[in-house]
Design a protein around this motif. Structure first.
Motif, PDB file in Angstrom:
ATOM      1  N   ASP B 198      16.345 -10.965  82.551  1.00 56.10           N
ATOM      2  CA  ASP B 198      16.108 -12.309  83.083  1.00 56.10           C
ATOM      3  C   ASP B 198      14.676 -12.420  83.608  1.00 56.10           C
ATOM      4  O   ASP B 198      13.939 -13.365  83.275  1.00 56.10           O
ATOM      5  N   PHE B 199      14.261 -11.426  84.395  1.00 56.36           N
ATOM      6  CA  PHE B 199      12.912 -11.457  84.950  1.00 56.36           C
ATOM      7  C   PHE B 199      11.858 -11.393  83.843  1.00 56.36           C
ATOM      8  O   PHE B 199      10.893 -12.166  83.832  1.00 56.36           O
ATOM      9  N   ALA B 200      12.031 -10.461  82.899  1.00 56.04           N
ATOM     10  CA  ALA B 200      11.047 -10.291  81.825  1.00 56.04           C
ATOM     11  C   ALA B 200      10.914 -11.579  81.013  1.00 56.04           C
ATOM     12  O   ALA B 200       9.807 -12.044  80.740  1.00 56.04           O
ATOM     13  N   GLU B 201      12.038 -12.176  80.676  1.00 52.53           N
ATOM     14  CA  GLU B 201      11.984 -13.333  79.772  1.00 52.53           C
ATOM     15  C   GLU B 201      11.603 -14.608  80.518  1.00 52.53           C
ATOM     16  O   GLU B 201      10.805 -15.402  80.018  1.00 52.53           O
ATOM     17  N   ASN B 202      12.163 -14.818  81.720  1.00 45.52           N
ATOM     18  CA  ASN B 202      11.966 -16.103  82.385  1.00 45.52           C
ATOM     19  C   ASN B 202      10.787 -16.137  83.347  1.00 45.52           C
ATOM     20  O   ASN B 202      10.305 -17.207  83.675  1.00 45.52           O
ATOM     21  N   TRP B 203      10.320 -14.993  83.803  1.00 46.63           N
ATOM     22  CA  TRP B 203       9.135 -14.981  84.679  1.00 46.63           C
ATOM     23  C   TRP B 203       7.908 -14.500  83.911  1.00 46.63           C
ATOM     24  O   TRP B 203       6.860 -15.099  83.981  1.00 46.63           O
ATOM     25  N   MET B 204       8.070 -13.389  83.185  1.00 47.21           N
ATOM     26  CA  MET B 204       6.928 -12.831  82.467  1.00 47.21           C
ATOM     27  C   MET B 204       6.712 -13.496  81.112  1.00 47.21           C
ATOM     28  O   MET B 204       5.699 -13.236  80.463  1.00 47.21           O
ATOM     29  N   ALA B 205       7.677 -14.322  80.679  1.00 49.80           N
ATOM     30  CA  ALA B 205       7.610 -14.946  79.349  1.00 49.80           C
ATOM     31  C   ALA B 205       7.516 -13.886  78.256  1.00 49.80           C
ATOM     32  O   ALA B 205       6.827 -14.059  77.252  1.00 49.80           O
ATOM     33  N   MET B 206       8.201 -12.787  78.473  1.00 48.91           N
ATOM     34  CA  MET B 206       8.141 -11.638  77.564  1.00 48.91           C
ATOM     35  C   MET B 206       9.538 -11.353  77.015  1.00 48.91           C
ATOM     36  O   MET B 206      10.410 -10.875  77.741  1.00 48.91           O
ATOM     37  N   PRO B 207       9.766 -11.674  75.740  1.00 47.41           N
ATOM     38  CA  PRO B 207      11.096 -11.410  75.179  1.00 47.41           C
ATOM     39  C   PRO B 207      11.366  -9.910  75.125  1.00 47.41           C
ATOM     40  O   PRO B 207      10.461  -9.130  74.838  1.00 47.41           O
ATOM     41  N   VAL B 208      12.593  -9.525  75.400  1.00 42.59           N
ATOM     42  CA  VAL B 208      12.926  -8.096  75.379  1.00 42.59           C
ATOM     43  C   VAL B 208      14.240  -7.870  74.641  1.00 42.59           C
ATOM     44  O   VAL B 208      15.079  -8.764  74.547  1.00 42.59           O
ATOM     45  N   ILE B 209      14.386  -6.667  74.137  1.00 40.93           N
ATOM     46  CA  ILE B 209      15.651  -6.227  73.559  1.00 40.93           C
ATOM     47  C   ILE B 209      16.335  -5.344  74.600  1.00 40.93           C
ATOM     48  O   ILE B 209      15.713  -4.422  75.136  1.00 40.93           O
ATOM     49  N   VAL B 210      17.585  -5.659  74.881  1.00 44.51           N
ATOM     50  CA  VAL B 210      18.358  -4.854  75.822  1.00 44.51           C
ATOM     51  C   VAL B 210      19.199  -3.869  75.016  1.00 44.51           C
ATOM     52  O   VAL B 210      19.872  -4.268  74.057  1.00 44.51           O
ATOM     53  N   GLY B 211      19.143  -2.604  75.389  1.00 50.07           N
ATOM     54  CA  GLY B 211      19.932  -1.643  74.633  1.00 50.07           C
ATOM     55  C   GLY B 211      20.142  -0.349  75.389  1.00 50.07           C
ATOM     56  O   GLY B 211      19.694  -0.191  76.527  1.00 50.07           O
ATOM     57  N   SER B 212      20.852   0.566  74.721  1.00 54.53           N
ATOM     58  CA  SER B 212      21.119   1.883  75.313  1.00 54.53           C
ATOM     59  C   SER B 212      20.142   2.890  74.734  1.00 54.53           C
ATOM     60  O   SER B 212      19.867   2.888  73.537  1.00 54.53           O
ATOM     61  N   LYS B 213      19.675   3.774  75.584  1.00 57.96           N
ATOM     62  CA  LYS B 213      18.861   4.885  75.097  1.00 57.96           C
ATOM     63  C   LYS B 213      19.765   5.900  74.405  1.00 57.96           C
ATOM     64  O   LYS B 213      20.911   6.111  74.832  1.00 57.96           O
ATOM     65  N   THR B 214      19.236   6.544  73.388  1.00 56.32           N
ATOM     66  CA  THR B 214      19.976   7.614  72.726  1.00 56.32           C
ATOM     67  C   THR B 214      19.903   8.866  73.608  1.00 56.32           C
ATOM     68  O   THR B 214      19.046   8.967  74.481  1.00 56.32           O
ATOM     69  N   PRO B 215      20.805   9.836  73.395  1.00 59.35           N
ATOM     70  CA  PRO B 215      20.866  11.004  74.285  1.00 59.35           C
ATOM     71  C   PRO B 215      19.518  11.680  74.521  1.00 59.35           C
ATOM     72  O   PRO B 215      19.193  12.034  75.658  1.00 59.35           O
ATOM     73  N   LEU B 216      18.691  11.837  73.503  1.00 56.90           N
ATOM     74  CA  LEU B 216      17.412  12.537  73.692  1.00 56.90           C
ATOM     75  C   LEU B 216      16.408  11.720  74.495  1.00 56.90           C
ATOM     76  O   LEU B 216      15.422  12.257  74.992  1.00 56.90           O
ATOM     77  N   GLU B 217      16.635  10.418  74.606  1.00 55.61           N
ATOM     78  CA  GLU B 217      15.671   9.543  75.284  1.00 55.61           C
ATOM     79  C   GLU B 217      16.124   9.143  76.689  1.00 55.61           C
ATOM     80  O   GLU B 217      15.438   8.384  77.368  1.00 55.61           O
ATOM     81  N   ARG B 218      17.303   9.637  77.083  1.00 56.02           N
ATOM     82  CA  ARG B 218      17.820   9.237  78.391  1.00 56.02           C
ATOM     83  C   ARG B 218      17.029   9.804  79.550  1.00 56.02           C
ATOM     84  O   ARG B 218      16.390  10.846  79.425  1.00 56.02           O
ATOM     85  N   PHE B 219      17.185   9.160  80.709  1.00 61.39           N
ATOM     86  CA  PHE B 219      16.652   9.656  81.978  1.00 61.39           C
ATOM     87  C   PHE B 219      17.290  11.016  82.263  1.00 61.39           C
ATOM     88  O   PHE B 219      18.490  11.196  82.083  1.00 61.39           O
ATOM     89  N   PRO B 220      16.469  11.985  82.733  1.00 57.33           N
ATOM     90  CA  PRO B 220      17.021  13.332  82.954  1.00 57.33           C
ATOM     91  C   PRO B 220      18.139  13.336  84.008  1.00 57.33           C
ATOM     92  O   PRO B 220      17.884  13.085  85.183  1.00 57.33           O
ATOM     93  N   GLY B 221      19.349  13.608  83.578  1.00 60.97           N
ATOM     94  CA  GLY B 221      20.488  13.634  84.484  1.00 60.97           C
ATOM     95  C   GLY B 221      21.410  12.433  84.318  1.00 60.97           C
ATOM     96  O   GLY B 221      22.491  12.396  84.902  1.00 60.97           O
ATOM     97  N   ALA B 222      21.016  11.453  83.506  1.00 54.17           N
ATOM     98  CA  ALA B 222      21.843  10.252  83.340  1.00 54.17           C
ATOM     99  C   ALA B 222      22.897  10.442  82.259  1.00 54.17           C
ATOM    100  O   ALA B 222      22.704  11.200  81.306  1.00 54.17           O
ATOM    101  N   VAL B 223      24.017   9.730  82.407  1.00 54.12           N
ATOM    102  CA  VAL B 223      25.051   9.688  81.377  1.00 54.12           C
ATOM    103  C   VAL B 223      24.686   8.605  80.360  1.00 54.12           C
ATOM    104  O   VAL B 223      24.920   8.736  79.164  1.00 54.12           O
ATOM    105  N   GLU B 224      24.101   7.545  80.873  1.00 51.95           N
ATOM    106  CA  GLU B 224      23.717   6.419  80.015  1.00 51.95           C
ATOM    107  C   GLU B 224      22.485   5.779  80.615  1.00 51.95           C
ATOM    108  O   GLU B 224      22.416   5.581  81.842  1.00 51.95           O
ATOM    109  N   THR B 225      21.490   5.479  79.789  1.00 49.06           N
ATOM    110  CA  THR B 225      20.321   4.735  80.242  1.00 49.06           C
ATOM    111  C   THR B 225      20.219   3.445  79.444  1.00 49.06           C
ATOM    112  O   THR B 225      20.167   3.485  78.215  1.00 49.06           O
ATOM    113  N   LEU B 226      20.210   2.322  80.141  1.00 44.15           N
ATOM    114  CA  LEU B 226      19.952   1.038  79.494  1.00 44.15           C
ATOM    115  C   LEU B 226      18.485   0.688  79.735  1.00 44.15           C
ATOM    116  O   LEU B 226      17.937   1.019  80.776  1.00 44.15           O
ATOM    117  N   SER B 227      17.876   0.027  78.766  1.00 44.49           N
ATOM    118  CA  SER B 227      16.476  -0.340  78.973  1.00 44.49           C
ATOM    119  C   SER B 227      16.187  -1.708  78.380  1.00 44.49           C
ATOM    120  O   SER B 227      16.977  -2.236  77.588  1.00 44.49           O
TER     121      SER B 227
END
Lengths: 501, 501
Positions: B198-227
């Protein structure tokens, strides 16, 4: 049935002021010690207070022409070496970064690795790193003045810490300005201490004395330090904010030079000024009582809390009533802002809920049950009044803003009275010794003593013996001529002496 | 007379995108490199942008039930050791404090002294220190959820830094929450990535894709990372915010346990989520052009700048006119806030003044001179339009809010079109290699490729070779079934691939 304590906070101020202070913080859920030595955790209620402090000060800084910026957390060790007094003042208590990674230790666990070529200091204050940056920005008189403030964390490795008052890491703002002339820099120094006085007195309801620090008490590297000094309820002084005229000391150490209108290359004149989360310690110790925190309304995160009182069959009626009351109150304003009202509908005992909000210092507490609704009244407790009283709903709404303003004023007046009642003029060493005699760590004695004196250096043995310091040479109401309390000789300076935090 | 560059920024995006980025920051006076390796100075114009980002996000956090607090800058080394993946992720790049004072070095200068028993890490992120505190706060299910955010500085010892995008110290917010159930924690993780979208698109005027990180790209220690992932104008991806479901990994490492309603002792479920000053890098690279910074109006520190144009004899008339124009514009609102208007009356050439504001991205620039006054018009330049045009004063005032809203929307639309024009579906290794072929450091090629794949691990050699990463598995518009672009086998997952910052 066992009898509870007479007050919500135990011990009371009279019984043990330092411990009372810790217990007020705990009971109000403001902060706690962290697992990291000397560092605290500022909890949500305490942080909301800090946010309100920040917002008010930030508006005042911007209204006086300042902008915010952000400079690095780290200072190369060599930068600190440049200003001799400054390094003397800060080298003894700073966090030093020497490595930039961790590696497995053959004995298990981790160990530092990747040694830095030059150690970095975690900023204890930023004159040196900001000055190095300003030296690049300033070329001509047209680049001046620079009027910048920074909100930041700083670290000073204090050995004896106390929450808010003295912690290894603390939050603060530091203004750093550069000017073409000494006059302009002095004017800035005075303007900012006046901003601090205004904030302390009109937002914190904390009366302060504005004055100059004596040479031994100045900021390391400053030509002149102005401060605001407040009296806490144990009659000790607390320095609540400082504004420094740095002369050309830092500009010479850091080569902040400019071409003047006449074409000469000159060193610039700089200032710095700051207040910190220490202000929250001052706030607590100025107003709180034996039932806990007392908040001046202008800084309170919540002005009014409404406690609905109902049984199952009256719940709907009471909740509807308090919601409409909340909306009506929230539509009123106090000090140019909407009144902040919350309904506390948690399922806990009424008495427990009452004391929860009393201990957190909420200015006005309202209770509403079916009987109050039938009578058209609200049961209203104001934090500095001993008893709650019934009040007609319409009258409450009409006077809520005045009630907050009255509370704000009464807190200021009470603090001023305490200071006046405990301020004396002392004319001799005997009087001085008697006034500041040590009566034990937890006894409340002393106060502010205005004394003429000849020479700061020669006072040091007596001051050290009695654990007294010169707080400041007050700017106003200060007669120039008198007689030194120690030597009896004529003296042309008078200062305020006190034990201090 | 020498011919100036065709554009205010040199090189252009086409010529050398990375260098263009640095020059935009410099021309807009947003930030600069500091004397401390890897740390930047955020200058007033850049910091005002960050303040606007902070205020908008902070309101959104509070509206979703969060409170702010503050935790220590330092983390004891042993805390980092507790969560195996976490230490692996952060131990290689952290600032390590090993001493707590400086002393004179016999060879001159200073040297570290007062070695600490246990080294302290300057927080790279605060899961461990905050978790240790939460372990004390959480006893019963009644203590949950804990919904806290912190605004802070953090340090990661990056070797290759770039202003805003990757710096050793940066400013950010980190939310840390604790919940009684996995479902609640997952809901929180999703809620906060939606706040970021919401902030990225409506304040920054920056369209974004919301998704899940794959296991190798996750935050160290996370079960799931959304970005949230955005496309910059050079078609590279930028991860602009992350929200992590940490499962019970950290609560087990840190003993965050509670007694459930049924009386059992259970480990809690935690989340963390953050965005940083990196967002300013994303903002710059999404909208700016070859004349400098372009700011979306909702975040612009200044919406409108008025340049009065006069000679000595017309000064009074023009200044009176622009002051009344300023007051009239400032009484209008855009996006529920007063319009921010400034008169730039500095004594510098008109052309220089114009480009000063163009390069700083001010959305609307007005020029008013005696001829405009006589004609009842104002000369109006909108930052994304090639030409300024005359407009009647009354019409300008009546439409100023719409003009800002239109600019905000057009910036979003242009960024979305860029992304759509440069998004492909790739079905084979050959297509993939062709799309991501390296055409030199400064060439603008590639984009977002949606590809089905079987197995993340087996893709790594190809991805490393082409310097491509999996950005995320998008949450929406994502067909589950397809054919792996590398193996041609059936694949039940599809991700977005891109080169990335």
């Amino acid at each position: 049935m066992s009898k509870g304590p007479r007050t919500a906070i135990s011990p009371t101020r009279e019984e043990n002021y330092p411990e009372w202070y810790q217990q007020v913080i705990r009971a109000a859920d403001l902060a706690e010690n962290s697992p990291v030595r000397g560092c605290m955790v500022i909890k949500p209620w305490g942080y909301q207070l800090w946010e309100n402090v920040q917002r008010a000060l930030d508006d005042m800084f911007k209204a006086t022409g300042h902008q915010n910026a952000y400079f690095p957390l780290f200072i190369p060790m060599s930068f600190l070496e440049k200003e001799a007094e400054h390094v003397e003042g800060f080298a003894k208590e700073c966090a030093v970064v020497t490595h930039h990674r961790l590696e497995p230790d053959p004995d298990g666990g981790l160990r530092p690795a990747g040694k830095l070529e030059e150690p970095l200091i975690v900023r204890p204050t930023s004159e040196t790193i900001i000055g190095a940056t300003y030296a690049k920005w300033v070329q001509s008189y047209r680049d001046l003045p620079i009027l910048i403030n920074q909100w930041a964390n700083v670290v000073r490795w204090e050995m004896r810490t106390r929450m808010f008052l003295r912690t290894a890491e603390f939050l603060w703002q530091e203004g750093h300005t550069v000017h073409a002339t000494a006059e302009e820099a002095i004017e800035e120094t005075e303007k900012m201490v006046e901003v601090y006085r205004d904030f302390a007195e009109n937002w914190m309801a904390m009366p302060v004395i504005v004055g100059s620090k004596t040479p031994l008490e100045r900021f390391p590297g400053a030509v002149e330090t102005l401060s605001i000094e407040a009296m806490m309820q144990d009659r000790k002084a607390l320095q609540a904010g400082t504004s420094h005229f740095l002369g050309q000391n830092f500009s010479k150490a850091q080569e902040i030079k400019f071409q003047s209108e006449s074409g000469d290359i000159e060193y610039a004149w700089t200032t710095s000024w700051g207040v910190s989360t220490r202000l929250l310690g001052a706030l607590i110790m100025t107003h709180s009582d034996d039932d806990g925190l007392v908040l001046p309304p202008r800084l309170a995160p919540m002005h009014v809390v409404i406690q609905p009182i109902y049984k199952d069959d009256s719940r709907a009626e009471v909740m509807e009533y308090v919601q409409s009351l909340r909306d009506e109150l929230a539509a009123q304003t106090y000090a140019n802002a909407p009144i902040r009202v919350t309904i506390d509908d948690r399922d806990i005992r009424g008495g427990e809920k009452k004391w929860y909000h009393v201990k957190r210092g909420v200015p006005i507490r309202l209770e509403v049950g079916p009987k109050d609704i039938a009578a058209g009244t609200v049961f209203c407790g104001i934090r500095n009044q001993p008893k709650s009283v019934g009040i007609e709903r319409a009258e409450l709404v009409a006077t809520i803003s005045d009630k907050l303003a009255t509370l704000q004023q009464e807190l200021f007046d009470a603090a001023l009275k305490l200071r006046e009642d405990n301020t004396v003029e002392l004319k001799s060493e005997a009087e001085f010794r008697d006034f500041f005699a040590d009566k034990g760590d937890t006894a409340i004695t002393g106060g502010f003593a205005w004394c003429h004196y000849c020479d700061e250096d020669s006072l040091q043995p007596l001051l050290k013996e009695l654990k007294v310091t010169i707080r400041c040479v007050p700017q106003t109401n200060n007669e120039a001529e008198g007689t030194c309390f120690l030597t009896g000789k004529p003296a042309s300076q008078r200062a305020v002496f006190a034990k201090a935090y």
